[in-house]
Design a protein around this motif. Structure first.
Motif, mmCIF file in Angstrom:
data_model
loop_
_atom_site.group_PDB
_atom_site.id
_atom_site.type_symbol
_atom_site.label_atom_id
_atom_site.label_comp_id
_atom_site.label_asym_id
_atom_site.label_seq_id
_atom_site.Cartn_x
_atom_site.Cartn_y
_atom_site.Cartn_z
ATOM 1 N N ILE A 219 39.799 -26.482 49.918
ATOM 2 C CA ILE A 219 38.899 -27.411 49.228
ATOM 3 C C ILE A 219 39.193 -28.828 49.711
ATOM 4 C CG2 ILE A 219 38.218 -28.379 47.002
ATOM 5 C CD1 ILE A 219 38.811 -25.592 45.808
ATOM 6 N N ASN A 220 38.134 -29.481 50.185
ATOM 7 C CA ASN A 220 38.260 -30.801 50.781
ATOM 8 C C ASN A 220 37.071 -31.648 50.356
ATOM 9 O OD1 ASN A 220 39.216 -32.768 52.730
ATOM 10 N ND2 ASN A 220 37.464 -32.178 53.966
ATOM 11 N N MET A 221 37.326 -32.915 50.033
ATOM 12 C CA MET A 221 36.253 -33.823 49.650
ATOM 13 C C MET A 221 35.903 -34.716 50.839
ATOM 14 S SD MET A 221 36.123 -36.626 46.579
ATOM 15 C CE MET A 221 36.483 -38.125 47.451
ATOM 16 N N ARG A 222 34.623 -34.742 51.197
ATOM 17 C CA ARG A 222 34.164 -35.647 52.250
ATOM 18 C C ARG A 222 33.908 -37.022 51.630
ATOM 19 N NH1 ARG A 222 29.985 -31.538 54.803
ATOM 20 N NH2 ARG A 222 28.520 -32.979 53.873
ATOM 21 N N PRO A 223 33.905 -38.065 52.447
ATOM 22 C CA PRO A 223 33.644 -39.412 51.921
ATOM 23 C C PRO A 223 32.249 -39.521 51.294
ATOM 24 C CG PRO A 223 34.537 -39.521 54.149
ATOM 25 C CD PRO A 223 34.239 -38.077 53.865
ATOM 26 N N GLU A 224 32.141 -40.399 50.332
ATOM 27 C CA GLU A 224 30.871 -40.678 49.658
ATOM 28 C C GLU A 224 29.840 -41.120 50.699
ATOM 29 O OE1 GLU A 224 30.367 -42.889 45.535
ATOM 30 O OE2 GLU A 224 30.704 -44.306 47.165
ATOM 31 N N GLU A 225 28.594 -40.667 50.515
ATOM 32 C CA GLU A 225 27.535 -41.010 51.470
ATOM 33 C C GLU A 225 26.224 -41.275 50.746
ATOM 34 O OE1 GLU A 225 26.160 -36.624 52.907
ATOM 35 O OE2 GLU A 225 28.177 -37.240 53.503
ATOM 36 N N GLU A 226 25.299 -41.865 51.484
ATOM 37 C CA GLU A 226 23.967 -42.102 50.939
ATOM 38 C C GLU A 226 23.301 -40.762 50.648
ATOM 39 O OE1 GLU A 226 22.467 -45.113 50.299
ATOM 40 O OE2 GLU A 226 24.386 -46.004 50.845
ATOM 41 N N ALA A 227 22.568 -40.677 49.555
ATOM 42 C CA ALA A 227 21.842 -39.460 49.204
ATOM 43 C C ALA A 227 20.622 -39.333 50.103
ATOM 44 C CB ALA A 227 21.434 -39.486 47.737
ATOM 45 N N PHE A 228 20.467 -38.172 50.732
ATOM 46 C CA PHE A 228 19.328 -37.918 51.613
ATOM 47 C C PHE A 228 18.158 -37.458 50.757
ATOM 48 C CE2 PHE A 228 16.936 -35.047 54.494
ATOM 49 C CZ PHE A 228 16.577 -35.990 55.442
ATOM 50 N N LYS A 229 17.217 -38.342 50.505
ATOM 51 C CA LYS A 229 16.086 -38.041 49.631
ATOM 52 C C LYS A 229 14.969 -39.017 49.918
ATOM 53 C CE LYS A 229 17.935 -40.899 45.919
ATOM 54 N NZ LYS A 229 16.994 -41.974 46.030
ATOM 55 N N LYS A 230 13.830 -38.748 49.348
ATOM 56 C CA LYS A 230 12.701 -39.674 49.483
ATOM 57 C C LYS A 230 12.859 -40.750 48.410
ATOM 58 C CE LYS A 230 9.541 -36.475 51.637
ATOM 59 N NZ LYS A 230 8.261 -35.801 51.597
ATOM 60 N N GLU A 231 12.016 -40.748 47.427
ATOM 61 C CA GLU A 231 12.061 -41.724 46.335
ATOM 62 C C GLU A 231 12.660 -41.086 45.087
ATOM 63 O OE1 GLU A 231 10.902 -45.008 46.489
ATOM 64 O OE2 GLU A 231 10.613 -44.665 48.627
ATOM 65 N N GLY A 232 13.055 -41.903 44.132
ATOM 66 C CA GLY A 232 13.529 -41.394 42.852
ATOM 67 C C GLY A 232 14.980 -40.969 42.881
ATOM 68 N N THR A 233 15.308 -40.026 42.016
ATOM 69 C CA THR A 233 16.685 -39.564 41.906
ATOM 70 C C THR A 233 16.745 -38.058 42.141
ATOM 71 O OG1 THR A 233 16.491 -39.182 39.532
ATOM 72 C CG2 THR A 233 17.263 -41.352 40.213
ATOM 73 N N ILE A 234 17.948 -37.570 42.227
ATOM 74 C CA ILE A 234 18.181 -36.140 42.421
ATOM 75 C C ILE A 234 18.487 -35.524 41.061
ATOM 76 C CG2 ILE A 234 19.707 -34.449 43.504
ATOM 77 C CD1 ILE A 234 20.083 -36.499 45.786
ATOM 78 N N LYS A 235 17.932 -34.359 40.811
ATOM 79 C CA LYS A 235 18.146 -33.691 39.523
ATOM 80 C C LYS A 235 19.423 -32.865 39.544
ATOM 81 C CE LYS A 235 13.298 -33.451 38.360
ATOM 82 N NZ LYS A 235 12.187 -32.650 37.933
ATOM 83 N N ARG A 236 19.951 -32.661 38.353
ATOM 84 C CA ARG A 236 21.145 -31.837 38.159
ATOM 85 C C ARG A 236 20.815 -30.376 38.474
ATOM 86 N NH1 ARG A 236 25.600 -32.678 34.807
ATOM 87 N NH2 ARG A 236 24.596 -34.617 34.172
ATOM 88 N N LEU A 237 21.712 -29.694 39.185
ATOM 89 C CA LEU A 237 21.581 -28.265 39.433
ATOM 90 C C LEU A 237 22.198 -27.533 38.253
ATOM 91 C CD1 LEU A 237 20.891 -25.812 41.175
ATOM 92 C CD2 LEU A 237 23.083 -26.117 42.325
ATOM 93 N N GLU A 238 21.382 -26.825 37.508
ATOM 94 C CA GLU A 238 21.864 -26.109 36.330
ATOM 95 C C GLU A 238 22.099 -24.642 36.698
ATOM 96 O OE1 GLU A 238 19.845 -27.097 32.648
ATOM 97 O OE2 GLU A 238 18.954 -28.824 33.671
ATOM 98 N N LEU A 239 23.346 -24.305 36.972
ATOM 99 C CA LEU A 239 23.680 -22.951 37.424
ATOM 100 C C LEU A 239 23.291 -21.878 36.415
ATOM 101 C CD1 LEU A 239 27.113 -23.297 39.222
ATOM 102 C CD2 LEU A 239 24.860 -22.948 40.215
#
Length: 111
Positions: free
Chosen positions: A65-85
Motif C-alpha cells: 500500500i502506497n500513497m501517491r502525491p496529491e494531484e489535480e482532479a481529472f474532471k470537467k466541471e463541478g465536483t466528483i461524487k462519493r463512491l458508495e460501495l
C-alpha cells in the motif's frame, strides 16, 4: 477479489490513517484496476477526493500500500461524487465476465 476488502485494507493501513487524520474531508471517489487475461491478482488504485481542495489522492495496493502525491482532479466541471460501495451490486468477477461477453458480441475478431 472482494473490492470492499481491498478498500478496508487500504483504510486500515498506516499511510491512509495518517493522511485522513490531516485531511478528513477526502472521500472514496474511484477504484481502478487493469486486468490481463489469466491474471490472478489485481493492482488496485483507490482515489480519494476532496471537494474543498478539489484534489485527488490515490492509494496503490501493489506491491504494498502506497500513497501517491496529491494531484489535480481529472474532471470537467463541478465536483466528483462519493463512491458508495454499499450500492455496488456487481462483484469484480461478474463485471469481468460481462466485459468479456461484450467484447465477444461487439468485437468478435478481438477476443
Amino acid at each position: 477479489m472482494n473490492l470492499s476488502k481491498v478498500v478496508k485494507e487500504v483504510e486500515q493501513g498506516k499511510a491512509f490513517k495518517q493522511f485522513i487524520k490531516k485531511h478528513p474531508d477526502y472521500f472514496l471517489a474511484h477504484c481502478f484496476t487493469m486486468v490481463s487475461q489469466g491474471e490472478k491478482s489485481f493492482k488496485w488504485e483507490l482515489g480519494y477526493y476532496s471537494e474543498k481542495a478539489d484534489k485527488l489522492v490515490v492509494f496503490e495496493t501493489s506491491p504494498k500500500i502506497n500513497m501517491r502525491p496529491e494531484e489535480e482532479a481529472f474532471k470537467k466541471e463541478g465536483t466528483i461524487k462519493r463512491l458508495e460501495l454499499k450500492k455496488v451490486k456487481v462483484n469484480v468477477s461478474k463485471a469481468l465476465k460481462a466485459c468479456e461477453e461484450l467484447v465477444v458480441a461487439k468485437y468478435p475478431g478481438k477476443s
